[in-house]
Every structure is written in structure tokens, then in C-alpha cells.
Scaffold this active site. Structure first.
Site, PDB file in Angstrom:
ATOM      1  CB  SER A  44      -0.901   0.018   1.240  1.00 19.97           C
ATOM      2  OG  SER A  44      -1.683  -1.140   1.297  1.00 19.97           O
TER       3      SER A  44
HETATM    4  N1  SAH Z   1      -0.208  -5.130   4.282  1.00 26.00           N
HETATM    5  C1  SAH Z   1       0.427  -5.030   2.980  1.00 26.00           C
HETATM    6  C2  SAH Z   1      -0.582  -4.972   1.859  1.00 26.00           C
HETATM    7  C3  SAH Z   1      -0.809  -6.301   1.245  1.00 26.00           C
HETATM    8  S1  SAH Z   1      -1.976  -6.309  -0.071  1.00 26.00           S
HETATM    9  C4  SAH Z   1       1.351  -3.839   2.975  1.00 26.00           C
HETATM   10  O1  SAH Z   1       2.106  -3.685   3.900  1.00 26.00           O
HETATM   11  O2  SAH Z   1       1.355  -3.071   2.055  1.00 26.00           O
HETATM   12  C5  SAH Z   1      -3.295  -7.215   0.677  1.00 26.00           C
HETATM   13  C6  SAH Z   1      -3.006  -8.639   1.020  1.00 26.00           C
HETATM   14  O3  SAH Z   1      -4.196  -9.195   1.545  1.00 26.00           O
HETATM   15  C7  SAH Z   1      -2.594  -9.517  -0.154  1.00 26.00           C
HETATM   16  O4  SAH Z   1      -1.333 -10.062   0.098  1.00 26.00           O
HETATM   17  C8  SAH Z   1      -3.674 -10.607  -0.187  1.00 26.00           C
HETATM   18  O5  SAH Z   1      -3.190 -11.887  -0.526  1.00 26.00           O
HETATM   19  C9  SAH Z   1      -4.165 -10.567   1.250  1.00 26.00           C
HETATM   20  N2  SAH Z   1      -5.483 -11.165   1.476  1.00 26.00           N
HETATM   21  C10 SAH Z   1      -6.616 -11.079   0.720  1.00 26.00           C
HETATM   22  N3  SAH Z   1      -7.611 -11.798   1.288  1.00 26.00           N
HETATM   23  C11 SAH Z   1      -7.101 -12.333   2.438  1.00 26.00           C
HETATM   24  C12 SAH Z   1      -7.622 -13.180   3.455  1.00 26.00           C
HETATM   25  N4  SAH Z   1      -8.873 -13.645   3.444  1.00 26.00           N
HETATM   26  N5  SAH Z   1      -6.806 -13.541   4.469  1.00 26.00           N
HETATM   27  C13 SAH Z   1      -5.520 -13.099   4.526  1.00 26.00           C
HETATM   28  N6  SAH Z   1      -4.970 -12.315   3.587  1.00 26.00           N
HETATM   29  C14 SAH Z   1      -5.739 -11.925   2.557  1.00 26.00           C
END
Ligand code: SAH
Length: 293
Positions: A137
């Protein structure tokens, strides 16, 4: 059944119902007070046209272009105080005020969490691809959501935080700078492993990575003072609300039936157990999926 149980809404919490509640803002304050779940958005529920759309996730075709753009990070001074301070300066200029958020983001080297070819963009306010169609993000969105998450907490509160969507692990480590304990869940095994690798050289004793479906939360460490999601679904899973401590707050993107996009939703569990929901600005996150991959 206690008053608190009676006040608690049925799960999953549907945005269309929440939106209805939010629309009631137009009715007199006395009527709002009589609602079992009061909603007092600090900002309009549907963003005003001039509100900037926060885009933590860049469209995938742009992300793919980025990943092909080869840049050599050596000599860019990414470890330098100066580069990170510039990012902090921009966040402060955009209105991020909480010293806990600013010092946590100052402490975490974002370039360690992105691919080498993209490291020269690590301190720009942009989302970047991290593989498997997911993105890290934008710093401004991380700051905004964490600021909301802890806004009502005392400065010395030792918080237990659950993050849904570890991705590359960046936000998890930012949270770990001020929280007593962070549990972060990821459903994609390669990303769970990647986060572990990214964190290997950095201090993270109070951060626990879990591979699993974050829609279920993580009951073994519940309740949490803060729950923050980096992926947005059609509803707020009931498990998240159940695992939210009294006085705790949940911040998550969620589908907005009215606009067809996503909005930030904040849910507070008030003393006594009732829930208060507030809708904030439009956002754009990757989908919250079920199961593991
Ligand atoms: N926190 C991260 C952003 C990751 S993007 C950062 O520091 O920028 C969002 C993430 O959510 C993705 O890796 C995706 O695989 C995960 N995601 C989506 N649905 C999910 C679920 N049900 N349980 C766990 N992770 C999930």
C-alpha cells in the site's frame, strides 16, 4: 441476554444496512441517538466529488509496467535518514499528525519490502507490486489507516493488533513499532514466506506471521485492541467484530453498494460491548478472498 448483546448487530455486517444508517445522519440528532448502533461519521459517508480517491492499489497493468522498469538501487542512499525524512515530511504535510505513526514509519525501511528493481521508488507515495497480483500500500494510506486505528487509544496504550493481509510485511512491521503484539495473517503462502524473508534482518520479536484465511480472524490471540485489513470484501466478517476488544477499533476497506467502489469503514466496540460504525473516504484495495492459496 444483556443490553450489550441486544445492541450488537447481526453478522456479517452489510454495508447496504450501514449505508442506510449513515443516511440517517440527515435526521435530527435525537433520532440518531435512539438508534441501537449510532453512526457519527467525521466525514460524509459518500465522499464529496472533490475528495481525492485514495488508491492504495495501483491498476495491475501499471504495476506490471513498473515491474519491467529496471532500476539499480545501489548508490541511491535508500538507507539514508534523508530519503525517509522526505517521505515523513510529505506525510506530515498531508495531515498525518500522530507521533506514534510518524515515528513508526520513520523506523521501518520500506525499500527492504519491495523488489530490488523498484527500490528507488520505495519512498515515493505510491503502491508497488509485490507479486501474485498484490501490492504494497501507499505510505499515505498506511499512515491514514493506522492513525484512524489508534486515534482513540492513549499514547502509552500497549495494543494488541491483528492485521489481515500481510503481503510483503511492511505495514505489519510499522504496527509492531508501537504495539505490544501484532498478529498478521496472509492467505497466499508465497507472500507469507516472502514477508518472513523480508523481516529476517529486522527486529520483530512482537510480530507473529500466520498463514491462513484472515476472514476468520485469529482467535488464539484475541481479543484485539485494533484490527486492520489491507483487503476489502463485501462485508465485515463477523469473526473480526467478535475478536475486537472493548474499547478496540477495526479499520477496513469494504464494498460500497451506493458508489460501486470501496470505502473505509471504522467499527468501534464501546464499553458495554455495542458496536459503532463510521464510514470514511473512498479507497481502492485488493479483494478480500476466502480460503488460502
Ligand atoms: N499489508 C500489505 C498490503 C498487502 S496487499 C502492505 O504492507 O502493504 C493485501 C493482502 O491481503 C494480499 O497479500 C492478499 O493476498 C491478502 N489477502 C486477501 N484476502 C485475504 C484473506 N482472506 N486472508 C488473509 N490475507 C488476505
Amino acid at each position: 441476554m444483556s443490553d450489550a448483546e441486544q445492541a450488537a448487530p447481526k453478522f456479517p455486517l452489510r454495508l447496504d444496512r450501514m449505508t442506510l444508517q449513515a443516511r440517517k445522519l440527515a435526521v435530527p440528532p435525537a433520532a440518531q441517538r435512539s438508534a441501537s448502533v449510532a453512526m457519527k461519521p467525521a466525514r460524509p459517508c459518500s465522499p464529496a466529488p472533490q475528495d481525492p480517491l485514495i488508491r492504495p492499489q495501483r491498476p495491475l497493468h501499471e504495476a506490471a509496467l513498473d515491474s519491467r522498469r529496471v532500476a539499480v538501487p545501489a548508490g541511491l542512499g535508500l538507507d539514508s535518514h534523508h530519503v525517509r525524512e522526505r517521505m515523513l515530511g510529505r506525510l506530515a504535510a498531508e495531515g498525518v499528525r500522530d507521533p506514534r505513526v510518524l515515528s513508526a514509519m520513520r523506523a521501518v525501511p520500506r525499500h527492504v519490502f519491495v523488489d530490488t528493481a523498484l527500490a528507488n521508488q520505495a519512498y515515493e507515495d505510491t503502491s508497488l507490486p509485490i507479486g501474485l497480483g498484490q501490492t504494497i500500500s501507499k505510505p499515505s494510506v498506511v499512515a491514514r489507516m493506522i492513525e484512524l486505528l489508534i486515534a482513540e487509544q492513549r499514547p502509552d496504550a500497549r495494543l494488541r493488533v491483528l492485521e489481515i493481509g500481510t503481503g510483503c510485511g511492511y505495514q505489519a512491521l510499522v504496527l509492531a513499532q508501537f504495539a505490544r503484539q501484532v498478529v498478521s495473517i496472509e492467505r497466499l503462502k508465497p507472500l507469507h514466506d516472502k514477508a518472513r524473508d523480508n523481516l529476517a534482518g529486522l527486529r520483530h520479536d512482537n510480530l507473529r506471521l500466520v498463514y491462513g484465511d484472515g476472514r476468520l480472524g485469529h482467535a488464539p490471540n484475541a481479543p484485539y485492541d485494533g484490527i486492520i485489513a489491507a483487503a476489502g470484501g463485501d462485508d465485515i466478517p463477523g469473526a473480526w467484530c467478535e475478536q475486537l476488544a472493548e474499547g478496540g477499533r477495526l479499520v477496513a476497506p469494504m464494498h460500497d453498494a451506493l458508489s460501486g467502489g470501496q470505502v473505509l469503514v471504522v467499527i468501534d466496540r464501546r464499553p458495554g460491548g455495542s458496536l459503532r460504525r463510521t464510514l470514511y473516504e473512498a479507497v481502492r484495495f485488493v479483494p478480500l478472498k476466502s480460503g488460502v492459496g
